[in-house]
Design a protein around this motif. Structure first.
Motif, PDB file in Angstrom:
ATOM      1  N   ALA A  42       8.587   2.989  -6.876  1.00 43.66           N
ATOM      2  CA  ALA A  42       8.365   3.583  -5.382  1.00 43.66           C
ATOM      3  C   ALA A  42       8.953   2.971  -4.551  1.00 43.66           C
ATOM      4  N   MET A  43       8.717   1.621  -4.526  1.00 41.97           N
ATOM      5  CA  MET A  43       9.294   0.818  -3.505  1.00 41.97           C
ATOM      6  C   MET A  43      10.851   0.674  -3.523  1.00 41.97           C
ATOM      7  N   GLU A  44      11.346   0.738  -4.647  1.00 43.20           N
ATOM      8  CA  GLU A  44      12.769   0.802  -4.765  1.00 43.20           C
ATOM      9  C   GLU A  44      13.444   2.140  -4.305  1.00 43.20           C
ATOM     10  N   ALA A  45      12.765   3.106  -4.779  1.00 44.40           N
ATOM     11  CA  ALA A  45      13.284   4.480  -3.941  1.00 44.40           C
ATOM     12  C   ALA A  45      13.343   4.506  -2.729  1.00 44.40           C
ATOM     13  N   ILE A  46      12.426   4.055  -2.095  1.00 42.16           N
ATOM     14  CA  ILE A  46      11.953   3.952  -0.700  1.00 42.16           C
ATOM     15  C   ILE A  46      13.351   3.090   0.009  1.00 42.16           C
ATOM     16  N   ILE A  47      13.325   1.992  -0.720  1.00 45.03           N
ATOM     17  CA  ILE A  47      14.521   1.199  -0.294  1.00 45.03           C
ATOM     18  C   ILE A  47      15.960   1.652  -0.271  1.00 45.03           C
ATOM     19  N   ALA A  48      16.039   2.375  -1.362  1.00 52.30           N
ATOM     20  CA  ALA A  48      17.319   2.977  -1.692  1.00 52.30           C
ATOM     21  C   ALA A  48      17.621   4.262  -0.626  1.00 52.30           C
ATOM     22  N   ALA A  49      16.474   4.939  -0.334  1.00 50.43           N
ATOM     23  CA  ALA A  49      16.586   6.133   0.414  1.00 50.43           C
ATOM     24  C   ALA A  49      16.819   5.344   1.903  1.00 50.43           C
ATOM     25  N   GLN A  50      16.250   4.615   2.158  1.00 43.90           N
ATOM     26  CA  GLN A  50      16.441   4.094   3.769  1.00 43.90           C
ATOM     27  C   GLN A  50      17.648   3.669   3.729  1.00 43.90           C
ATOM     28  N   GLY A  51      18.372   2.980   2.902  1.00 44.29           N
ATOM     29  CA  GLY A  51      19.637   2.339   3.036  1.00 44.29           C
ATOM     30  C   GLY A  51      19.627   0.962   3.105  1.00 44.29           C
ATOM     31  N   PRO A  52      20.616   0.160   2.958  1.00 49.06           N
ATOM     32  CA  PRO A  52      20.768  -1.078   3.333  1.00 49.06           C
ATOM     33  C   PRO A  52      20.483  -1.808   4.574  1.00 49.06           C
ATOM     34  N   PRO A  53      19.798  -3.044   4.664  1.00 50.82           N
ATOM     35  CA  PRO A  53      19.595  -3.637   5.825  1.00 50.82           C
ATOM     36  C   PRO A  53      20.759  -4.021   6.671  1.00 50.82           C
ATOM     37  N   PRO A  54      20.484  -4.198   7.870  1.00 49.92           N
ATOM     38  CA  PRO A  54      21.606  -4.896   8.828  1.00 49.92           C
ATOM     39  C   PRO A  54      21.782  -6.217   8.274  1.00 49.92           C
ATOM     40  N   VAL A  89       0.811  -1.356   0.083  1.00 42.98           N
ATOM     41  CA  VAL A  89      -0.188  -0.019  -0.057  1.00 42.98           C
ATOM     42  C   VAL A  89       0.680   1.123   0.086  1.00 42.98           C
ATOM     43  N   VAL A  90       1.880   1.268   0.827  1.00 45.48           N
ATOM     44  CA  VAL A  90       2.801   2.636   0.987  1.00 45.48           C
ATOM     45  C   VAL A  90       3.376   2.953  -0.519  1.00 45.48           C
ATOM     46  N   PRO A  91       4.002   1.911  -1.017  1.00 45.09           N
ATOM     47  CA  PRO A  91       4.598   2.397  -2.649  1.00 45.09           C
ATOM     48  C   PRO A  91       3.525   3.017  -3.544  1.00 45.09           C
ATOM     49  N   ILE A  92       2.200   2.079  -3.140  1.00 34.82           N
ATOM     50  CA  ILE A  92       1.117   2.700  -4.331  1.00 34.82           C
ATOM     51  C   ILE A  92       0.737   4.008  -3.925  1.00 34.82           C
ATOM     52  N   VAL A  93       0.695   4.245  -2.876  1.00 31.85           N
ATOM     53  CA  VAL A  93       0.018   5.739  -2.264  1.00 31.85           C
ATOM     54  C   VAL A  93       1.093   6.748  -2.517  1.00 31.85           C
ATOM     55  N   ALA A  94       2.419   6.399  -2.197  1.00 30.60           N
ATOM     56  CA  ALA A  94       3.472   7.256  -2.595  1.00 30.60           C
ATOM     57  C   ALA A  94       3.493   7.568  -3.841  1.00 30.60           C
ATOM     58  N   ALA A  95       3.496   6.551  -4.863  1.00 26.77           N
ATOM     59  CA  ALA A  95       3.789   6.636  -6.358  1.00 26.77           C
ATOM     60  C   ALA A  95       2.844   7.514  -6.850  1.00 26.77           C
ATOM     61  N   HIS A  96       1.383   7.675  -6.096  1.00 26.19           N
ATOM     62  CA  HIS A  96       0.596   8.629  -6.479  1.00 26.19           C
ATOM     63  C   HIS A  96       0.715   9.970  -6.032  1.00 26.19           C
ATOM     64  N   GLY A  97       1.517  10.026  -5.190  1.00 20.21           N
ATOM     65  CA  GLY A  97       1.950  11.337  -4.629  1.00 20.21           C
ATOM     66  C   GLY A  97       1.433  11.766  -3.317  1.00 20.21           C
ATOM     67  N   LEU A  98       0.714  10.959  -2.612  1.00 20.51           N
ATOM     68  CA  LEU A  98       0.073  11.253  -1.327  1.00 20.51           C
ATOM     69  C   LEU A  98       0.919  10.899  -0.216  1.00 20.51           C
ATOM     70  N   PRO A  99       1.288  11.724   0.621  1.00 17.70           N
ATOM     71  CA  PRO A  99       2.418  11.570   1.730  1.00 17.70           C
ATOM     72  C   PRO A  99       1.740  10.287   2.552  1.00 17.70           C
ATOM     73  N   ILE A 100       2.835   9.565   2.872  1.00 16.15           N
ATOM     74  CA  ILE A 100       2.071   8.207   3.894  1.00 16.15           C
ATOM     75  C   ILE A 100       3.616   7.881   4.498  1.00 16.15           C
ATOM     76  N   PRO A 101       3.831   8.555   5.544  1.00 15.62           N
ATOM     77  CA  PRO A 101       4.821   8.294   6.595  1.00 15.62           C
ATOM     78  C   PRO A 101       4.649   7.205   7.547  1.00 15.62           C
ATOM     79  N   LYS A 102       4.929   6.012   6.892  1.00 14.91           N
ATOM     80  CA  LYS A 102       4.533   4.923   7.818  1.00 14.91           C
ATOM     81  C   LYS A 102       5.520   4.456   8.914  1.00 14.91           C
ATOM     82  N   THR A 103       5.178   4.629  10.004  1.00 14.84           N
ATOM     83  CA  THR A 103       5.983   3.887  11.279  1.00 14.84           C
ATOM     84  C   THR A 103       5.109   2.649  11.719  1.00 14.84           C
ATOM     85  N   SER A 104       5.952   1.617  11.760  1.00 16.78           N
ATOM     86  CA  SER A 104       5.647   0.454  12.127  1.00 16.78           C
ATOM     87  C   SER A 104       6.216   0.007  13.535  1.00 16.78           C
TER      88      SER A 104
END
Lengths: 494, 494
Positions: free
Chosen positions: A394-406, A182-197
């Protein structure tokens, strides 16, 4: 004056202090084991539960030991001089006692209780007393007051956008990782969705655990702000952001007590969302015989409470009641769930269609929040964003921006298929048992561990057909999980 | 398989286990800090709350540590091989959850809850949940069921005599050591009165603490039986007799929570008395603005509950409501109280008359239980037994039979008189504050510490006259107690 010592014990959210039985302060104050004491140095002070050490192994007679968590909170080096005294019980406990006697509490009383809880002034038993006293009965006004207090104590994020979207599922369904589609779909549309889990507490994976297979999830608020500006969305862990911290403390007692009333659920979820600065929120309530919410009438009661409290707090809030009769997707456990998510985003032929369809439905409801979207066309729009590959990008951009996983250990060297005990049709899958088996297999600590479901409700099976595969990175985990699965697979076949 | 290790930590009634973060069993089971685990070896098993140790200082990776109390309960030597697993929460917690939702519980459910509590299967937060759920509402039938279950789980003493007397005060009044006068009077008359008492938990002295100034109080059941046969009475500590053990566990949570509802008070007191084999029981309820019971109407409500539950359990029970507006006697603290008791028994001119008169009143009510005593003549008989020196002789025989007291440190080298701040008449004495000051002075751990009252309600004082003397054996205690007394002496003078 005592010398501070760090005791390398993880006591989770219970702050524990250690004094020697030979310590003058112990005798002078007439402390008892399990008493609450106040430890202070200058203006810094914390409350902790006292354990008495009977020889010099743990603390010496001129030392005050603290377990890891309170040591970190106090923020002083080892050897620093500290004072101890009997802690007065927090004054707000008087309100808890009147709640026990049946009184309805005022908003100011909830505020005082929540401040004391967030400051770790309540012991575990005092937290349990508060939870049980409110579990018996709360008016909707009390739920509102508790939610508002929890949202206001701690950090509050604010965003420049008029619509800040979020979604939340009340939980209990294995594999239900819709947020990561859902987050990448909504972000790709341009609506801000800062998801904390959150991370999993009793389940085999939380969204933060699964996302952490793909990217770093421990971001500062500054980096998260930056991401929302550029990528419009993120999928991060909220644990270090101090959002509604009283909620985290309460959850640490709710879970072991297995207490989760509608009132506490609504207060917990909405407080976190308000503190995170959301304006438009979609709540998913899965209903099923082994889900957290077990009947349509319960779901409707919870929906109304969400609507009332959310509305009073200024949220635009939608509640969707979904099918919670079985797991969503095929993978249960961080890496297996991440695989499903990436298959859906990549329109892979092997993608689990239930995860795809449910994500489109939820994303569509969120896109409908956008004033620029024609009423009711959100789902179609979500489908187009997914099918076109824009969500994947959008998901790939989010992953790149968050940085590599531990780095993570364990990658499923052990595997075994659990077979059907008879031929027929899968009539039901016990969500509770599937969660438990995946947890025993090592999820979420072992990211690769979990279950890969090969059959879902409605599928025909022949005796001996594999129902699911158990994966584990460690022999002992593998033995526990397969043992439990062989005893009862969690599948009902008719 | 892990090697057992004793961790020299006093964690009171909370059973705590320690595993290294590097322990394979910890990772395999997916344990979390504060989870409850089951530790077993053959048929022995206990439940404990888990703390995770982060280096080898406390436990090694192949070790399982237990704090002192669970180590003693498990009863195995260090190095013994033990297994650990996730503990299933006790099944009776389901009943606690329905009680939280408002259901009235059945007697069989209280029985299951009490068995689990007595076996230390409830964590502190689970105990708090049970206490709060029942504090909200209990029917009298539920109080009866809880009391019966608490009395039946654990040891039960039986006596050959048709009348076995006992007395109990609901507490809260400093210096109120009537039992130590009443028991010798009743024993001198020939009625069996095997008195088991508790040590102070939050007060400056319990009857067991005060008696321990004069004699050993830690007797086996066999020696106690022998004493009742020969001396007709005893004044011993019940702590090692396993009488209503669930009550001891519940009290360890009630006290820190400061929760003491009439229902819990009645169940706690009567369960202990039934388990101790009493047949005839006198309950003393002091009423006063700073006593535990603050109004006559509350006292009457509690009286009725005692009468109903006691009657159903086959006890002959009398309740007396007494004046609880100020301390009884002059000494507050073990040695000072023992002095007052021996002065009353010795008809010393310096005896506190209020302790004497109250003891005669209570002893008289108990003597009236004797079928051979003419109705209403008990008080006169009690006075004669006391005046004749027969009570003193009975006390001396009891002291000799119980054996010499353990040595104790501290004997009041520090003393200070607290003066009246104005002239007038003593209008009130705050029992709560007097208890607190005596406790800070070191009572009951320092047997000689406490307060010696020189003025009581109704006495005329001039500004600067000493109201009471604070005694302490240690400088730090003395500073705490005098500091608090100077701030507010607890006396109201008009």
């Amino acid at each position: 004056m005592l010398k501070l010592r760090r005791i390398p014990l993880d006591t989770h959210r219970e702050y524990v202090a250690f004094l020697s039985r030979d310590c003058a302060a112990y005798r002078a104050e007439g402390f008892r084991a399990l008493a609450k004491i106040e430890v202070s140095a200058g203006s810094r002070r914390i409350l902790a539960t006292l354990n008495i050490a009977d020889n010099g192994l743990i603390v010496g007679p001129d030392e005050l030991g603290l377990s890891m968590q309170p040591f970190a909170t106090l923020g002083l080096p080892e050897g620093a001089e500290v004072e101890v005294r009997q802690a007065s019980p927090p004054e707000s406990l008087e309100s808890v006692r009147s709640k026990i006697r049946g009184r309805t509490l005022e908003a100011t009383e909830y505020r005082a209780i929540v401040e004391d809880i967030a400051a770790h002034r309540y012991s575990q038993m005092e937290l349990a007393a508060f939870l049980v006293s409110t579990a018996g009965f709360m008016t909707t006004e009390e739920v509102l007051a508790l939610t508002r207090a929890m949202a206001e104590v701690g950090n509050r994020l604010t965003w420049p956008d008029p619509v800040v979207a979020d979604k939340h599922c009340v939980g209990g369904i294995p594999g239900n990782r819709t947020s990561m589609v859902v987050v990448p779909i909504v972000a790709a549309h341009g609506l801000p969705i800062p998801k904390t889990s959150s991370r999993a507490i009793t389940s085999p994976s939380g969204t933060a655990d699964t996302m952490e297979v793909l990217a770093n999830v421990d971001l500062s608020v500054t980096r998260m702000r930056d991401m929302v500006e550029r990528q419009r969305g993120c999928l991060v862990w909220g644990g270090h952001m101090n959002l509604a911290p009283a909620d985290d403390v309460l959850i640490s007692v709710e879970r072991p007590l297995n207490m989760d009333t509608p009132e506490q659920m609504v207060a917990s979820i909405l407080a976190k969302k308000v503190a995170a600065g959301s304006t438009h929120l979609l709540i998913d309530i899965p209903v099923g015989p082994t889900a957290k919410v077990r009947s349509q009438s319960d779901a409707i009661r919870i929906r109304k409470l969400f609507e009332y409290v959310g509305g009073q707090l200024g949220l635009t809030l939608e509640v969707t009641i979904t099918d919670g009769r079985q797991p969503i997707g095929r993978g249960i456990g961080p890496a297996l769930e991440a695989r499903d998510v990436m298959r859906v985003l990549g329109n892979d032929p092997a993608q689990p269609l239930d995860l795809r369809e449910k994500s489109i439905l939820l994303a569509g409801r969120i896109l409908d929040f956008d004033p620029g979207v024609r009423g009711g066309s959100g789902a179609q729009l979500a489908r187009e964003i997914l099918d076109s590959g824009r969500a994947q990008a959008a998901m790939e951009a989010i992953i790149a921006a968050q940085g590599p996983p531990p780095a993570w250990r364990g990658n499923g060297h052990y595997a075994e298929d659990i077979p059907a005990g008879q031929s027929g049709t899968v009539a039901a899958i016990d969500c509770y048992r599937i969660n438990r088996i995946a947890r025993l297999a090592g999820a979420p600590m072992d990211k690769g561990a979990g279950l890969d479901l090969m059959k879902k409700v409605g599928d025909r099976v022949r005796k001996g057909d594999p129902l699911y595969r158990i994966q584990a990175g460690f022999a002992a985990d593998f033995a526990f999980a397969t043992g439990m699965a062989r005893e009862n697979s969690g599948y009902a076949i008719q």
